[in-house]
Design a protein around this motif. Structure first.
Motif, PDB file in Angstrom:
ATOM      1  N   PRO A 190       0.465  -1.184   0.063  1.00  0.00           N
ATOM      2  CA  PRO A 190       0.078   0.299   0.082  1.00  0.00           C
ATOM      3  C   PRO A 190       0.661   1.314   0.112  1.00  0.00           C
ATOM      4  O   PRO A 190      -0.362   2.307  -0.209  1.00  0.00           O
ATOM      5  N   THR A 191       2.227   0.956  -0.224  1.00  0.00           N
ATOM      6  CA  THR A 191       2.715   2.230  -0.144  1.00  0.00           C
ATOM      7  C   THR A 191       3.335   2.486  -1.649  1.00  0.00           C
ATOM      8  O   THR A 191       3.522   2.802  -2.354  1.00  0.00           O
ATOM      9  N   ARG A 192       4.277   3.805  -0.959  1.00  0.00           N
ATOM     10  CA  ARG A 192       4.960   4.395  -2.658  1.00  0.00           C
ATOM     11  C   ARG A 192       6.528   3.661  -2.761  1.00  0.00           C
ATOM     12  O   ARG A 192       7.313   4.296  -3.324  1.00  0.00           O
ATOM     13  N   LYS A 193       6.846   2.825  -1.147  1.00  0.00           N
ATOM     14  CA  LYS A 193       8.300   1.875  -1.565  1.00  0.00           C
ATOM     15  C   LYS A 193       8.108   0.837  -1.953  1.00  0.00           C
ATOM     16  O   LYS A 193       6.959   0.067  -1.948  1.00  0.00           O
ATOM     17  N   PRO A 194       9.366   0.326  -2.883  1.00  0.00           N
ATOM     18  CA  PRO A 194       9.389  -1.359  -2.478  1.00  0.00           C
ATOM     19  C   PRO A 194       8.826  -1.722  -1.297  1.00  0.00           C
ATOM     20  O   PRO A 194       9.942  -1.753   0.184  1.00  0.00           O
ATOM     21  N   THR A 195       8.850  -3.389  -1.357  1.00  0.00           N
ATOM     22  CA  THR A 195       8.574  -3.258  -0.112  1.00  0.00           C
ATOM     23  C   THR A 195       9.791  -5.222  -0.677  1.00  0.00           C
ATOM     24  O   THR A 195       9.439  -5.275  -1.286  1.00  0.00           O
ATOM     25  N   ARG A 196      10.177  -5.313   0.384  1.00  0.00           N
ATOM     26  CA  ARG A 196      11.178  -7.005   0.719  1.00  0.00           C
ATOM     27  C   ARG A 196      11.335  -7.487   1.253  1.00  0.00           C
ATOM     28  O   ARG A 196      10.877  -6.979   3.060  1.00  0.00           O
ATOM     29  N   TYR A 197      11.049  -9.152   1.686  1.00  0.00           N
ATOM     30  CA  TYR A 197      10.581  -9.730   2.905  1.00  0.00           C
ATOM     31  C   TYR A 197      10.699 -10.893   2.254  1.00  0.00           C
ATOM     32  O   TYR A 197      10.707 -11.675   1.190  1.00  0.00           O
ATOM     33  N   VAL A 198      10.654 -11.890   2.809  1.00  0.00           N
ATOM     34  CA  VAL A 198      11.101 -13.444   2.974  1.00  0.00           C
ATOM     35  C   VAL A 198       9.848 -14.681   3.085  1.00  0.00           C
ATOM     36  O   VAL A 198       9.363 -14.036   4.482  1.00  0.00           O
TER      37      VAL A 198
END
Length: 205
Positions: free
Chosen positions: A186-194
């Motif tokens: 929902p944000t304007r930045k990339p998300t990184r997850y495992v």
């Protein structure tokens, strides 16, 4: 060769790997194209294109295929047995870990776990673009699949059935893949997850 050409070539190679793997799994289950189409809800013509390496399937389509074939999505990126070399041992080097981009949402997943190691879990790293959304319709399956999603950077909304969870950096969600699931940044930045994935065959009734 420029970066764009390298990326296109890598995507083509991975599509061929997916094609070989889907053909191999379908043969192992003794399923015709029509039978697999009926099990997973993907058209016969689409499955045929995928098996010939002539289509760049989306994550949603691959998840349906994985469900119909009784495997986890990450397994579709493994090399087919006929093309596999001698076991590489228990280490998967960064440069050897297959990376794939969903053509629909742009999210990028990388299979981190060493291939061919007989363990019931797999690790996948995901980079999710700003505003992107992926909805998996798949519910129950022959395999019982458990996941834990650990956010390393950014935020992600995960909806399981009717329950929505907002995860931020450092948060971890335990879930079972037994209902429709949606991922949304929902944000304007990339998300990184495992994602840590484990499967088990449910007991026979």
């Amino acid at each position: 060769m420029d970066i764009e050409s390298i990326m296109r070539e890598a995507a083509s190679d991975l599509n061929q790997r997916i094609a070989e793997r889907v053909r191999e799994l379908r043969a192992a289950h003794d399923l015709s194209l029509d039978a697999l189409a009926g099990k997973c809800g993907v058209s016969r013509s689409m499955i045929s294109l995928i098996e010939r390496g002539e289509s760049s399937p989306t994550a949603v389509v691959l998840e349906k295929l994985a469900s119909g074939l009784g495997v986890m999505l990450a397994s579709l990126f493994d090399a087919a047995a006929a093309a596999a070399q001698a076991p590489n041992g228990p280490v998967a080097r960064r440069d050897d870990q297959p990376q794939w981009q969903d053509p629909a949402s742009g999210y990028v997943r990388r299979n981190v776990s060493p291939p061919g190691v007989p363990q019931p879990m797999q690790i996948v790293e995901v980079r999710f673009p700003p505003g992107a959304r992926v909805a998996f319709e798949t519910g129950g399956r022959d395999l019982r699949v458990h996941q834990q999603v650990w956010v390393l950077e950014g935020a992600i909304d995960i909806t399981l059935g009717v329950a929505r969870h907002r995860l931020r950096e450092g948060d971890c969600l335990a879930m079972q893949l037994d209902r429709p699931t949606m991922f949304h940044n929902p944000t304007r930045k990339p998300t990184r997850y495992v994602v840590v994935i484990a499967s088990e065959t449910p007991p026979r009734r």
